[in-house]
Design an enzyme around this catalytic site. Structure first.
Site, mmCIF file in Angstrom:
data_model
loop_
_atom_site.group_PDB
_atom_site.id
_atom_site.type_symbol
_atom_site.label_atom_id
_atom_site.label_comp_id
_atom_site.label_asym_id
_atom_site.label_seq_id
_atom_site.Cartn_x
_atom_site.Cartn_y
_atom_site.Cartn_z
ATOM 1 N N LYS A 1 13.738 -0.864 -5.805
ATOM 2 C CA LYS A 1 13.597 0.186 -4.780
ATOM 3 C C LYS A 1 14.193 -0.288 -3.456
ATOM 4 C CE LYS A 1 9.645 0.667 -2.302
ATOM 5 N NZ LYS A 1 9.910 0.714 -0.861
ATOM 6 N N ASN A 2 13.847 -1.503 -3.063
ATOM 7 C CA ASN A 2 14.236 -1.974 -1.728
ATOM 8 C C ASN A 2 15.723 -2.331 -1.625
ATOM 9 O OD1 ASN A 2 11.696 -1.540 -0.856
ATOM 10 N ND2 ASN A 2 11.120 -3.700 -0.603
ATOM 11 N N ARG B 1 9.653 5.531 5.450
ATOM 12 C CA ARG B 1 9.994 4.736 6.613
ATOM 13 C C ARG B 1 11.422 4.172 6.542
ATOM 14 N NH1 ARG B 1 9.900 0.089 8.893
ATOM 15 N NH2 ARG B 1 9.040 0.056 10.984
ATOM 16 N N CYS C 1 4.298 3.641 4.843
ATOM 17 C CA CYS C 1 3.070 2.948 4.452
ATOM 18 C C CYS C 1 2.187 2.654 5.662
ATOM 19 C CB CYS C 1 3.419 1.616 3.802
ATOM 20 S SG CYS C 1 3.687 1.707 2.053
ATOM 21 N N ARG D 1 4.153 -1.511 12.520
ATOM 22 C CA ARG D 1 5.524 -1.413 12.029
ATOM 23 C C ARG D 1 6.495 -0.787 13.041
ATOM 24 N NH1 ARG D 1 5.698 -0.472 5.593
ATOM 25 N NH2 ARG D 1 7.579 -1.682 5.857
ATOM 26 N N ASP E 1 4.922 -8.365 -0.338
ATOM 27 C CA ASP E 1 4.795 -7.263 -1.299
ATOM 28 C C ASP E 1 4.122 -7.694 -2.604
ATOM 29 O OD1 ASP E 1 5.891 -5.498 0.458
ATOM 30 O OD2 ASP E 1 7.831 -5.317 -0.532
ATOM 31 N N ILE F 1 2.905 -11.458 7.645
ATOM 32 C CA ILE F 1 3.982 -10.512 7.983
ATOM 33 C C ILE F 1 3.427 -9.244 8.628
ATOM 34 C CG2 ILE F 1 5.999 -9.225 7.119
ATOM 35 C CD1 ILE F 1 6.386 -12.121 6.506
ATOM 36 N N ARG G 1 5.953 5.941 -5.323
ATOM 37 C CA ARG G 1 7.048 5.620 -4.413
ATOM 38 C C ARG G 1 7.822 4.388 -4.874
ATOM 39 N NH1 ARG G 1 5.112 3.921 0.619
ATOM 40 N NH2 ARG G 1 7.292 3.481 0.849
#
Ligand code: UD1
Length: 426
Positions: free
Chosen positions: A27-28, A98, A122, A127, A314, A336, A406
């Site tokens: 996904k990323n 996002r 999220c 963020r 993650d 993070i 997602r």
């Protein structure tokens, strides 16, 4: 049918997972690569594009911007073509994803102007997007925040110019946004303190196939020599390391054996070390990773999240489930994101003994989790609750699974294929 957002998972737990799972495209990596198509009018053909809610949102965004998109979800192939005609990434789309902030760089680079809504996404802390904005200013963009939108204008509404960007903090999408913007800028751009994630390397690979001149991706100093224009290409999206890690942990938490195929094991080094410390037998054979936890007790492992190549934030929630079931006490430290512990209260409802102390969770392992009704709060938190449900005795209901949709392709089918009992209910 009831609205999509009310969907829940009903899970009958307590059975070891056993079998093979094919890992999807990341996904990323897919999201920035889809947005990179803004940088050319030519056709881009992408393979291994996962069928996910965020990918659909990206297609919607590209269509709103004037692109043509076709997607064969069975093949995982997307074809994107045509010129962007609109400079606006609307609130309606950006609020649901996002990552849409990454339209800012390519739109400004290609059209000379962009208006991108400030993002939602999220619920894991504040963020901010200050690093994206600061970097765009370094590339010569005039930026104003107006009516909830970031409005960027390149010098003379034409081309950005190369710049020396020093990222105050390591940011994955920040690095990607600026790397894309710099491909069409006049002159050379250097990004210092760049993020090192494999998804950045994959984006750079795709951009190079489009004609971009990029060096140093995968290191903290990326150099980009701007070119006049980019052209079409064909690219295969890298395997999803977080999805692979999630299934390996699901196998271990249930004391089963799970084989993940189509992975890129080099992207999972730290996680695999930690899984070995947790007492799993990990075997890597080419692109296949097997975790065998049959008849073995789970050992507690201390985790501290960090930018790549450190332990991925993650994977934090999923690993916490392992520690919940370990023979002893361990700690999970999140460095993070603030507020990324919303799964902790839910895991405790399932019988875990987890205590939050600032940005650390102290995990006192229990023998067994018990099925319960729980609520997802973000993408990776929902993955942790599904793993906990699979490991727990009895029935669990995981609510708000739209978060999980997602980021995880064909979740129920993949879990059922491993022998898990999971059903989508409304
Ligand atoms: C990306 C990933 C996400 C992952 C995260 C960290 C995508 C689409 N998402 O998110 O899955 O959890 O990396 O590995 O790739 N920050 C600022 N200002 C900014 C930007 C970030 O202060 O302008 C801070 C954030 O609040 C956070 C840290 O920097 O504390 C890292 O965030 P970042 O790497 O930007 O995360 P994302 O790119 O949003």
């Amino acid at each position: 049918m009831a609205p999509f957002k009310t969907a829940k998972f009903k899970i009958e737990g307590g059975k070891p997972l056993d079998g093979e799972v094919c890992i999807s495209g990341a996904k990323n990596a897919a999201l920035p690569i889809l947005l990179a198509t803004i940088l050319t009018k030519d056709e881009i053909v992408l393979h291994n594009v996962p069928d996910l809610a965020d990918v659909k949102t990206s297609f919607e965004l590209l269509k709103q911007l004037g692109k043509q998109c076709s997607y064969d979800k069975n093949l995982g192939t997307a074809v994107i073509s045509g010129c962007v005609t609109s400079k606006v990434a609307s609130y309606e789309l950006v609020k649901t994803m996002r990552a849409s902030i990454m339209a800012l760089g390519p739109l400004t680079a290609f059209l000379g102007e962009a208006a991108v809504s400030l993002p939602g996404g999220c619920a894991i802390g504040a963020r901010p997007v200050d690093l994206h904005i600061k970097g765009m200013k370094e590339l010569g963009a005039d930026i104003i925040l107006d009516d909830g939108y970031i409005k960027a204008v390149a010098p003379g509404s034409e081309r950005l110019k190369g710049g020396h960007i020093n990222m105050d903090k390591v940011s994955v999408t920040g690095t990607e946004n600026l790397m894309m913007a710099a491909t069409l800028a006049d002159g050379e751009t250097i990004i210092e303190n760049a993020a090192l994630e494999p998804e950045i390397v994959d984006l750079a690979k795709c951009l190079r196939a489009m004609g971009a001149k990029i060096k140093g991706d995968g290191t903290s100093r990326i150099c980009i020599e701007g070119v006049k224009e980019l052209h079409g290409c064909e690219h295969t999206v890298v395997a999803d390391r977080i999805e692979a890690g999630t299934y390996l942990i699901a196998g271990i938490a249930t004391h089963g054996i799970v084989r993940c195929v189509n992975t890129l094991p080099s992207t999972l080094d730290v996680l695999l070390q930690k899984l070995k410390q947790a007492n799993a037998i990990i075997e890597v054979d080419g692109t296949t990773i097997t975790a065998d936890m049959r008849n073995r007790r789970i050992l507690p492992v201390d985790i501290v999240t960090a930018p790549h190549p450190g332990f991925p934030t993650d994977m934090q929630a999923q690993f916490t489930v392992l520690n919940s079931l370990a023979d002893g006490v361990s700690s999970v430290t999140e460095t993070i994101f603030e507020n990324r512990f919303m799964h902790i209260a839910e895991l405790n409802r399932m019988g875990a003994h987890l205590e939050i102390r600032g940005n650390v969770v102290i995990c006192s392992g229990v023998k067994m989790l018990k099925g319960a009704q729980v609520m997802s709060s973000d993408l990776r938190a929902s993955a942790s609750l599904v793993i906990a449900g699979l490991a727990a005795e009895g029935t669990s209901i995981v609510d708000r699974i739209y978060h999980m949709d997602r980021g995880y392709e064909h979740i129920e089918a993949k879990i059922r294929n491993l022998g898990g009992t999971i059903e989508r209910i409304y």
